[in-house]
Design an enzyme around this catalytic site. Structure first.
Site, PDB file in Angstrom:
ATOM      1  N   SER A  33       0.838  -1.207   0.000  1.00  0.00           N
ATOM      2  CA  SER A  33       0.000   0.000   0.000  1.00  0.00           C
ATOM      3  C   SER A  33       0.863   1.244   0.000  1.00  0.00           C
ATOM      4  O   SER A  33       1.704   1.425   0.873  1.00  0.00           O
ATOM      5  CB  SER A  33      -0.863   0.056   1.266  1.00  0.00           C
ATOM      6  N   HIS A  65      -3.106   0.428  -4.582  1.00  0.00           N
ATOM      7  CA  HIS A  65      -2.501  -0.677  -5.335  1.00  0.00           C
ATOM      8  C   HIS A  65      -2.827  -0.466  -6.803  1.00  0.00           C
ATOM      9  O   HIS A  65      -3.862   0.081  -7.152  1.00  0.00           O
ATOM     10  CB  HIS A  65      -3.054  -2.021  -4.871  1.00  0.00           C
ATOM     11  N   HIS A  87      -4.775 -10.077  -1.526  1.00  0.00           N
ATOM     12  CA  HIS A  87      -4.778 -10.314  -0.073  1.00  0.00           C
ATOM     13  C   HIS A  87      -5.823 -11.360   0.299  1.00  0.00           C
ATOM     14  O   HIS A  87      -6.859 -11.474  -0.364  1.00  0.00           O
ATOM     15  CB  HIS A  87      -5.118  -9.023   0.676  1.00  0.00           C
ATOM     16  N   TYR A  89      -7.729 -11.065   2.801  1.00  0.00           N
ATOM     17  CA  TYR A  89      -8.947 -10.376   3.274  1.00  0.00           C
ATOM     18  C   TYR A  89      -9.884  -9.988   2.143  1.00  0.00           C
ATOM     19  O   TYR A  89     -11.041  -9.658   2.370  1.00  0.00           O
ATOM     20  CB  TYR A  89      -8.604  -9.171   4.158  1.00  0.00           C
ATOM     21  N   GLU A  90      -9.380 -10.042   0.898  1.00  0.00           N
ATOM     22  CA  GLU A  90     -10.269  -9.797  -0.244  1.00  0.00           C
ATOM     23  C   GLU A  90     -11.074 -11.045  -0.596  1.00  0.00           C
ATOM     24  O   GLU A  90     -11.894 -11.012  -1.513  1.00  0.00           O
ATOM     25  CB  GLU A  90      -9.444  -9.378  -1.460  1.00  0.00           C
ATOM     26  N   ALA A 117       3.103  -1.948   4.048  1.00  0.00           N
ATOM     27  CA  ALA A 117       2.795  -0.976   5.090  1.00  0.00           C
ATOM     28  C   ALA A 117       2.433  -1.776   6.328  1.00  0.00           C
ATOM     29  O   ALA A 117       1.740  -2.781   6.228  1.00  0.00           O
ATOM     30  CB  ALA A 117       1.607  -0.119   4.662  1.00  0.00           C
ATOM     31  N   MET A 212      -1.085  -7.216   6.930  1.00  0.00           N
ATOM     32  CA  MET A 212      -2.042  -8.157   6.332  1.00  0.00           C
ATOM     33  C   MET A 212      -1.524  -8.782   5.043  1.00  0.00           C
ATOM     34  O   MET A 212      -2.304  -9.234   4.209  1.00  0.00           O
ATOM     35  CB  MET A 212      -3.368  -7.433   6.063  1.00  0.00           C
ATOM     36  N   SER A 213      -0.207  -8.804   4.874  1.00  0.00           N
ATOM     37  CA  SER A 213       0.340  -9.373   3.630  1.00  0.00           C
ATOM     38  C   SER A 213       1.653 -10.087   3.940  1.00  0.00           C
ATOM     39  O   SER A 213       1.942 -10.419   5.083  1.00  0.00           O
ATOM     40  CB  SER A 213       0.571  -8.252   2.606  1.00  0.00           C
ATOM     41  N   ASN A 236       1.775   3.522  10.869  1.00  0.00           N
ATOM     42  CA  ASN A 236       0.976   3.906  12.046  1.00  0.00           C
ATOM     43  C   ASN A 236       1.471   3.096  13.227  1.00  0.00           C
ATOM     44  O   ASN A 236       2.088   2.045  13.058  1.00  0.00           O
ATOM     45  CB  ASN A 236      -0.513   3.610  11.800  1.00  0.00           C
ATOM     46  N   HIS A 248      -6.870   4.385   6.734  1.00  0.00           N
ATOM     47  CA  HIS A 248      -6.110   3.948   5.562  1.00  0.00           C
ATOM     48  C   HIS A 248      -5.402   5.126   4.885  1.00  0.00           C
ATOM     49  O   HIS A 248      -4.304   4.976   4.359  1.00  0.00           O
ATOM     50  CB  HIS A 248      -7.044   3.230   4.585  1.00  0.00           C
TER      51      HIS A 248
END
Ligand code: HPA
Length: 275
Positions: A33, A65, A87, A89-90, A117, A212-213, A236, A248
């Site tokens: 990201s 992306h 991902h 989560y998709e 990120a 998350m990746s 963050n 985000h």
């Protein structure tokens, strides 16, 4: 994705060869990201290919992306730059999440640089800190080595992950940018950010980064014998450590601010690993 994930990656490797006109790529660079703009400055563009036009790649859906695979010539190396990634989560299966890495290997790559990120758990790290991933906790509940076994011409599924993130590449990176930190990355399924209690649990488990990746791609890359460098940008402070709720937009903004250092680091790595 079909059961024949390895066959599909082989097809994609061939498609990358014919679409780029580049017979063999050396290094794959996967952009997280907000990292996309950094890629535009590392070398000379040889070809642009729509990622989703290649076998097995779904269209990316996250802001920041890009649906772009770019072949770049930099420091004597052919670099395949993935502007986006899939991902869990998709809703994608692990085999789709690692398809880019397996296709890059099929296109000839022997090195992969995975960027992301991440939320920072180390209170000493400010937003914008660049961190080399030293090791990982795969907390996603998925593993790309499940399912049908790899074909006979590839290593078996029970791959060794002792040095999953190349000590050699990390040492080179420290030599290029003296301000890099190192930490353990906890890879989660995602879909939401974490609760403060989850972040305290991850910290107790030894994690200093959460995202998350990356973890599945690193496993798939090591299985195929690729040398892996993982690079996180702390966008963050993780939940409970940050005064404000996570957004985000802030993640994307922090990535933009680190762009010049990232370009210098990646260029330096390409120069240092040139054949
Ligand atoms: N948690 C999970 N993934 C992330 C975060 C985070 O705090 N920041 C960027 N990606």
């Amino acid at each position: 994705m079909t059961d024949d994930a390895y066959g599909l990656a082989k097809q994609a490797g061939e498609a990358i060869r014919s679409a780029t006109g580049v017979e063999t790529h050396d290094v794959a660079l996967v952009l997280g990201s907000g990292w996309a703009s950094a890629a535009d400055r590392i070398g000379t563009v040889q070809a642009d290919v729509e990622l989703s036009s290649l076998p097995g790649f779904p269209p990316p859906m996250v802001a920041g992306h890009r649906n772009l695979l770019r072949s770049v010539r930099a420091h004597g190396q052919n670099v395949l730059v993935f502007g986006g990634r899939s991902h869990l989560y998709e809703g994608h299966p692990a085999s789709t999440v690692v398809h880019g890495v397996r296709s890059a290997a099929a296109a000839g790559c022997r090195t992969v640089i995975l960027t992301n990120a991440a939320g920072g758990l180390n209170p000493a790290w400010p937003v914008g800190q660049l961190v080399l991933i030293a090791d990982q906790l795969n907390l996603s509940g998925h593993n790309p080595m499940t399912g049908p076994p790899p074909p006979d011409d590839l290593p078996g599924r029970f791959c060794d992950l002792t040095d999953i993130y190349s000590p050699r590449l990390r040492e080179l990176a420290h030599g290029i940018d003296g301000g890099l930190a190192e930490g353990v990355y906890a890879g989660v399924l995602g879909g939401s950010y974490e609760t403060p209690a989850e972040i305290r649990m991850f910290a107790a488990m030894g994690a200093e980064l959460v995202g998350m990746s990356t973890v599945l791609e690193a496993i798939a890359a090591r299985h195929l014998g690729l040398e892996v460098l993982g690079l996180s940008l702390v966008t963050n402070l993780a939940a409970g450590l940050s005064p404000a709720p996570l957004a985000h937009d802030e993640v994307l903004e922090a990535a933009q601010n680190a762009e010049t250092r990232v370009v210098d680091l990646i260029s330096g790595l390409l120069a240092a690993t040139a054949p």
